[in-house]
Design a protein around this motif. Structure first.
Motif, PDB file in Angstrom:
ATOM      1  N   ALA A 110     -38.696  20.717   9.822  1.00  0.00           N
ATOM      2  CA  ALA A 110     -39.148  19.959   8.652  1.00  0.00           C
ATOM      3  C   ALA A 110     -40.323  20.665   7.981  1.00  0.00           C
ATOM      4  O   ALA A 110     -40.428  20.678   6.747  1.00  0.00           O
ATOM      5  CB  ALA A 110     -39.539  18.545   9.066  1.00  0.00           C
ATOM      6  N   THR A 115     -33.957  20.149   5.322  1.00  0.00           N
ATOM      7  CA  THR A 115     -33.421  18.845   5.695  1.00  0.00           C
ATOM      8  C   THR A 115     -32.935  18.978   7.134  1.00  0.00           C
ATOM      9  O   THR A 115     -32.175  19.891   7.456  1.00  0.00           O
ATOM     10  CB  THR A 115     -32.237  18.443   4.796  1.00  0.00           C
ATOM     11  N   ARG A 137     -37.535  13.692   6.118  1.00  0.00           N
ATOM     12  CA  ARG A 137     -36.715  14.905   6.030  1.00  0.00           C
ATOM     13  C   ARG A 137     -35.541  14.907   6.998  1.00  0.00           C
ATOM     14  O   ARG A 137     -34.777  15.876   7.029  1.00  0.00           O
ATOM     15  CB  ARG A 137     -37.589  16.145   6.296  1.00  0.00           C
ATOM     16  N   THR A 138     -35.403  13.858   7.794  1.00  0.00           N
ATOM     17  CA  THR A 138     -34.370  13.835   8.829  1.00  0.00           C
ATOM     18  C   THR A 138     -33.304  12.808   8.522  1.00  0.00           C
ATOM     19  O   THR A 138     -33.613  11.676   8.125  1.00  0.00           O
ATOM     20  CB  THR A 138     -34.989  13.536  10.212  1.00  0.00           C
ATOM     21  N   VAL A 152     -27.656  16.284   0.717  1.00  0.00           N
ATOM     22  CA  VAL A 152     -28.955  16.894   1.008  1.00  0.00           C
ATOM     23  C   VAL A 152     -29.538  17.482  -0.265  1.00  0.00           C
ATOM     24  O   VAL A 152     -28.819  17.808  -1.221  1.00  0.00           O
ATOM     25  CB  VAL A 152     -28.832  17.990   2.094  1.00  0.00           C
ATOM     26  N   LYS A 153     -30.855  17.620  -0.270  1.00  0.00           N
ATOM     27  CA  LYS A 153     -31.554  18.119  -1.458  1.00  0.00           C
ATOM     28  C   LYS A 153     -31.196  19.563  -1.763  1.00  0.00           C
ATOM     29  O   LYS A 153     -30.928  19.930  -2.909  1.00  0.00           O
ATOM     30  CB  LYS A 153     -33.061  17.977  -1.247  1.00  0.00           C
ATOM     31  N   VAL A 158     -30.910  23.738   5.444  1.00  0.00           N
ATOM     32  CA  VAL A 158     -30.469  22.664   6.336  1.00  0.00           C
ATOM     33  C   VAL A 158     -30.510  23.159   7.778  1.00  0.00           C
ATOM     34  O   VAL A 158     -30.051  24.261   8.078  1.00  0.00           O
ATOM     35  CB  VAL A 158     -29.033  22.211   5.989  1.00  0.00           C
TER      36      VAL A 158
END
Length: 307
Positions: A110, A115, A137-138, A152-153, A158
């Protein structure tokens, strides 16, 4: 009747360490000694320690200010540690070192902006503790189906972690699905599934194919015990989880000439002996142990309870 006895089975190093921590705390600290959650997921272990003076609680608000509290082998979220410090509690940490490793990885992944995808079961204490390291973030995924729904962003940043007590085969499927979706997926330097979980699963594989029935000694809330039962069933062998010999049912044993027997990492070895004794009460039994690994690992005790 023949009993194929899986080895390794029963207590692992992390469980032995956690139980010893509570035992030493009971010897050295004023009573009562509180334990947050079950120290390990086994009803017999908990009952034994309760009989010696341990008080098991769900949350810290049940612990008086300044009292001694032991954190279970499954670990806790940072917020729990902050609360314990604020309350002036005398904390003794029995978190398994292999769970501590996963927590450290969560912080590191993180911290570099990833992510973090945690493969595990919602509601399990170990999962709750790991999620607490980087909650923003998890994300938690339980299976391959959950991978398809992930958003996810940044797909290029990742990482994944896993609960330590999962079935290795199933985790491999989930990680493969993650890698297919996120080609730049990064993971831990070494597997998060602990050596004891893996060894017990390999030992069940070694007995299941030759058995008419597999019995696994362990409590219902023991993740690694449940995975052993599921593994045997996936190999085509009927399998049942029993807390102890009292859980045996005569209809399971009818016509069974070869019985596979194992125990989860939190189940006391004596319970396996009692199951064998119960089987012997039905007639002659030959016990054949099948070992796939030798476990010699030991974990150091925390300074608070060292000799």
């Amino acid at each position: 009747m023949t009993v194929l006895l899986a080895a390794p089975r029963s207590f692992c190093a992390g469980v032995e360490r956690a139980i010893e921590i509570v035992e030493r705390a009971l010897q050295r600290r004023p009573h009562p000694v509180y334990v947050r959650k079950q120290i390990v997921h086994n009803s017999h272990v908990v009952a034994d320690l309760e009989g010696r003076g341990a008080v098991f609680v769900d949350e810290l608000d049940e612990v008086p200010d300044g009292a001694t509290v032991v954190f279970s082998a499954h670990g806790v979220a940072p917020a729990v540690r902050v609360e314990a410090d604020r309350r002036g509690l005398d904390v003794i940490d029995a978190t398994c070192p292999l769970v501590t490793k996963v927590h450290a990885e969560a912080r590191r992944f993180a911290g570099r902006g990833d992510t973090v995808i945690l493969v595990g079961h919602a509601g399990h204490e170990e999962v709750e503790g790991t999620l607490g390291e980087a909650p923003r973030r998890t994300v938690l995924v339980a299976d391959v189906a959950g991978v398809a729904a992930l958003r996810v962003k940044d797909p290029d940043r990742v990482s994944y972690l896993t609960q330590t007590t999962l079935a290795a085969d199933e985790v491999a499927e989930v990680v493969a699905a993650l890698r297919a979706r996120f080609p730049k997926l990064r993971g831990p330097g070494s597997d998060d599934i602990c050596y004891a979980t893996t060894n017990r699963q390999e030992a069940v594989k070694a007995i299941a194919r030759d058995a008419d029935l597999v019995l696994v000694v362990g409590s219902r809330n023991s993740s690694n015990s449940q995975r052993l039962v599921e593994l045997a069933k996936r190999l085509g062998t009927p399998a049942y989880l029993i807390d102890d010999a009292a859980g045996l049912r005569a209809e399971w044993l009818t016509g069974a000439r070869v019985i596979g027997l194992s125990a989860g990492a939190s189940a006391p070895p004596r319970l396996v002996d009692e199951v064998i004794a119960a089987l012997r009460s039905r007639g002659p039994v030959t016990v054949e142990e099948r070992a796939v690994a030798a476990e010699r690992l030991q974990f150091a005790l925390p300074p608070a309870v060292r000799p």
